[in-house]
Enzyme design. Structure first.
Site, short mmCIF file in Angstrom:
data_model
loop_
_atom_site.label_atom_id
_atom_site.label_comp_id
_atom_site.label_asym_id
_atom_site.label_seq_id
_atom_site.Cartn_x
_atom_site.Cartn_y
_atom_site.Cartn_z
CG ASP A 176 -32.55 34.18 -24.57
OD1 ASP A 176 -32.95 33.08 -24.16
OD2 ASP A 176 -33.30 35.16 -24.73
CB SER A 180 -36.69 35.08 -22.61
OG SER A 180 -35.87 34.01 -23.00
CG HIS A 218 -37.41 38.60 -28.58
ND1 HIS A 218 -36.67 37.55 -28.07
CD2 HIS A 218 -38.50 38.03 -29.16
CE1 HIS A 218 -37.26 36.40 -28.35
NE2 HIS A 218 -38.38 36.66 -29.01
CB SER A 259 -33.56 39.33 -23.40
OG SER A 259 -33.80 37.95 -23.24
CD GLU A 303 -31.36 38.56 -25.78
OE1 GLU A 303 -32.05 37.58 -25.47
OE2 GLU A 303 -31.79 39.51 -26.47
CG HIS A 312 -36.65 27.53 -28.51
ND1 HIS A 312 -37.26 26.84 -27.48
CD2 HIS A 312 -36.47 28.80 -28.04
CE1 HIS A 312 -37.45 27.64 -26.45
NE2 HIS A 312 -36.97 28.84 -26.76
CG ASP A 318 -32.62 34.02 -20.78
OD1 ASP A 318 -31.80 33.12 -21.05
OD2 ASP A 318 -33.40 34.49 -21.63
CG HIS A 319 -34.18 30.42 -20.20
ND1 HIS A 319 -33.80 29.64 -21.27
CD2 HIS A 319 -34.74 31.55 -20.73
CE1 HIS A 319 -34.12 30.25 -22.40
NE2 HIS A 319 -34.69 31.42 -22.10
#
Length: 535
Positions: A70, A120, A183, A185, A339, A348, A385-386
């Site tokens: 992630d 996500s 969550h 994902s 994950e 973040h 995912d990003h």
């Protein structure tokens, strides 16, 4: 001699490529080796041989293991490679993560149906179901807009995941994550919701919605067919699964208002030997050979960062190992989603060192999965995912600590700066200070911003005592409470049957389509068995 070499190459190609066939000559500890031209010529021959050994594996994939890091942007992989190498006393720039040794590499475009830069949730929908969706929605088509709960309930708007396709083909299935199991994902494998934050009925009510219309993700874990049929669920998130009326014997304090114990409900609905574990020791002592189903919840919220783990929680590698062992009891094969979720959280917070360390832990889980399976029958796909906004910048000298201060000064304030930094994020102000203008500030040099009375300057980052600490927050250009995602393409690494499909620049939603093709599961038009039969 040339004929012998050609014969050798042909024999290697005929036996196929294995990740462990790559030699370790890329590992060097003396940077002076890089100044020898013979080193580079020999290295080029090694790379050529590895490419020549490649052969397309067109077997049916009995097993599929899908790893998502992630927030694992390409710069994150690069910096983690260097971080890992430097920890091992190697030339970090020359190091290689295990995933980077996989034979096929591609790029994934991560935008969602309504945003240039994805979250996500919409990405989870894309890589689990093959359909791109709207920002912050999970498992529903783009016809469903944010918080449109009535639309999310409609069967025609709910999307089927690759986990469901695997179950219909008689395969065992599981999800493993370092985040809450509700969550975004992991939820993409089983849930349908118009808002990713509807993880419990408490969350739904807090966001002024009706829990009977907006079915929370925790509740869906025991009501949706896919999640009820999972053989393995591991991660954090006890609070989303337990009632707020009492403290669970695991020590977790639930927040659910409906009084439901989702953990017990899931266990009671299972056939065969089913276990619940909540500590690392319990997981390590579990007899996986005789276990049919397992739910492991190791934290009330997300699991700890590896650098904060006191040993009470299992590593991602340990969870992955246990999951594969249990799922392998199914003779028809399995689908496993894994994950590394806290790479994203560290970014973040602009805690780059933790993000890099989480990436290395993620890579260790990948290595273990490869060791436990047969590459001739197991497809392993790794992606993100990003991305995030972290960059590796400046012109630091080779070997400079990747998480430290660079070796250059700026040409404005003539002070050094960190090699890693973010486009936006928290802790913005701690790198700058304002002071009254003095006679020494008559020159504009060194001033980042000034008025008639005050000047703004940047602190010398060399004087920060925690510059290389696990919780150091790195500089950001724009102030934000939380750093945002990045919109760049992310890497795809693959090994095993049909892994050669995962090359080039691909839309993210093709990942489950390609995996289902390789495994002969899913809709008829998507699997290789029917493809060749029809041809």
């Amino acid at each position: 001699m040339r004929a012998i070499f050609i014969l050798f190459v042909i024999l290697k190609i005929s036996t196929g490529f294995q990740v462990n066939q790559i030699d370790d000559s890329y590992k060097i500890s003396n940077p002076d080796d890089l100044r020898d031209e013979r080193f580079w010529l020999t290295d080029s021959q090694r790379s050529l041989r590895n490419k020549l050994y490649l052969s397309e594996n067109k077997n049916v994939a009995k097993n599929v293991i899908f790893f998502i890091g992630d927030g694992m942007s390409v710069p994150t992989v690069t910096a983690s490679r260097i971080y890992d190498g430097q920890k091992k006393g190697l030339v970090g720039e020359r190091n290689s993560l295990f995933m980077e040794r996989f034979p096929y590499v591609g790029l994934s475009k991560t935008y969602c149906a309504d945003r240039q830069v994805a979250d996500s949730a919409c990405t989870a929908t894309a890589y689990h179901t093959g359909i791109k969706a709207n920002f912050e929605t999970i498992g529903v088509s783009a016809r469903v807009k944010l918080k449109e709960c009535q639309e999310a309930l409609k069967a025609e708007n709910q999307l089927e995941s690759i986990a469901s396709w695997a179950q219909k083909a008689g395969k065992a299935t599981g999800i493993v994550t370092t985040t809450r199991v509700t969550h975004a994902s992991p939820a993409g494998a089983y849930a349908h919701t118009s808002h990713r934050d509807f993880e419990s009925d408490f969350d739904v009510i807090t966001r002024h919605a009706d829990p009977e219309q907006c079915i929370d993700i925790g509740r869906q874990l025991v009501e949706n067919t896919v999640s009820k049929q999972f053989n393995v669920i591991m991660g954090g998130g006890g609070a989303k699964l337990l009632p707020n009326s009492s403290i669970h014997y695991s020590g977790y304090a639930g927040e659910r208002l409906d009084g439901r114990n989702i953990i017990d409900e899931w266990i009671q609905a299972k056939d065969g030997t089913t276990s619940f574990v909540h500590t690392r020791q319990q997981l390590l002592e579990l007899d996986t050979d005789s276990t049919n189903n397992l739910i492991g919840i190791f934290a009330n919220s997300h699991m700890s960062y590896n650098l904060d783990n006191d040993g009470s929680q299992p590593t991602l590698q340990e969870m992955t190992s246990a999951a594969i062992s249990i799922l392998s009891n199914e003779s028809n094969g399995f689908f496993l989603f894994v994950e590394g979720g806290r790479i994203d959280h560290a970014h973040h917070e602009t805690k780059a060192k933790k993000a890099l360390d989480e990436t290395v832990q993620f890579d260790e889980a990948i290595k273990r999965a490869y060791e436990l399976t047969d590459p001739n029958e197991t497809l392993i796909v790794i992606s993100a995912d990003h991305g995030h906004t972290m960059t590796i910048n400046g012109y630091p000298k080779l070997g400079n600590t990747i998480t430290g201060v660079g070796t250059d000064m700026t040409d404005i304030d003539f002070l050094p700066y960190t090699t890693l930094s973010y486009a936006n994020g928290p802790a913005f102000s701690k790198f700058f200070y304002s002071s009254p203008r003095s006679d020494m500030d008559n020159s504009e040099n060194g001033l980042l911003f000034n008025t008639n009375d005050h000047v703004v300057k940047r602190y010398d980052v060399r004087k920060f005592s925690n510059i290389d600490g696990k919780d150091f927050q790195y500089p950001a250009a724009a102030p934000m409470i939380d750093e945002t995602h990045g919109g760049g393409d992310v890497a795809i690494y693959s090994s095993g049957p049909w892994s050669h499909l995962f090359t080039g620049v691909l839309e993210q939603n093709v990942l489950p389509i390609f995996m289902s093709f390789a495994a002969c599961i899913g809709p008829d038009e998507l699997n290789s068995c029917n493809y060749f039969k029809n041809k």
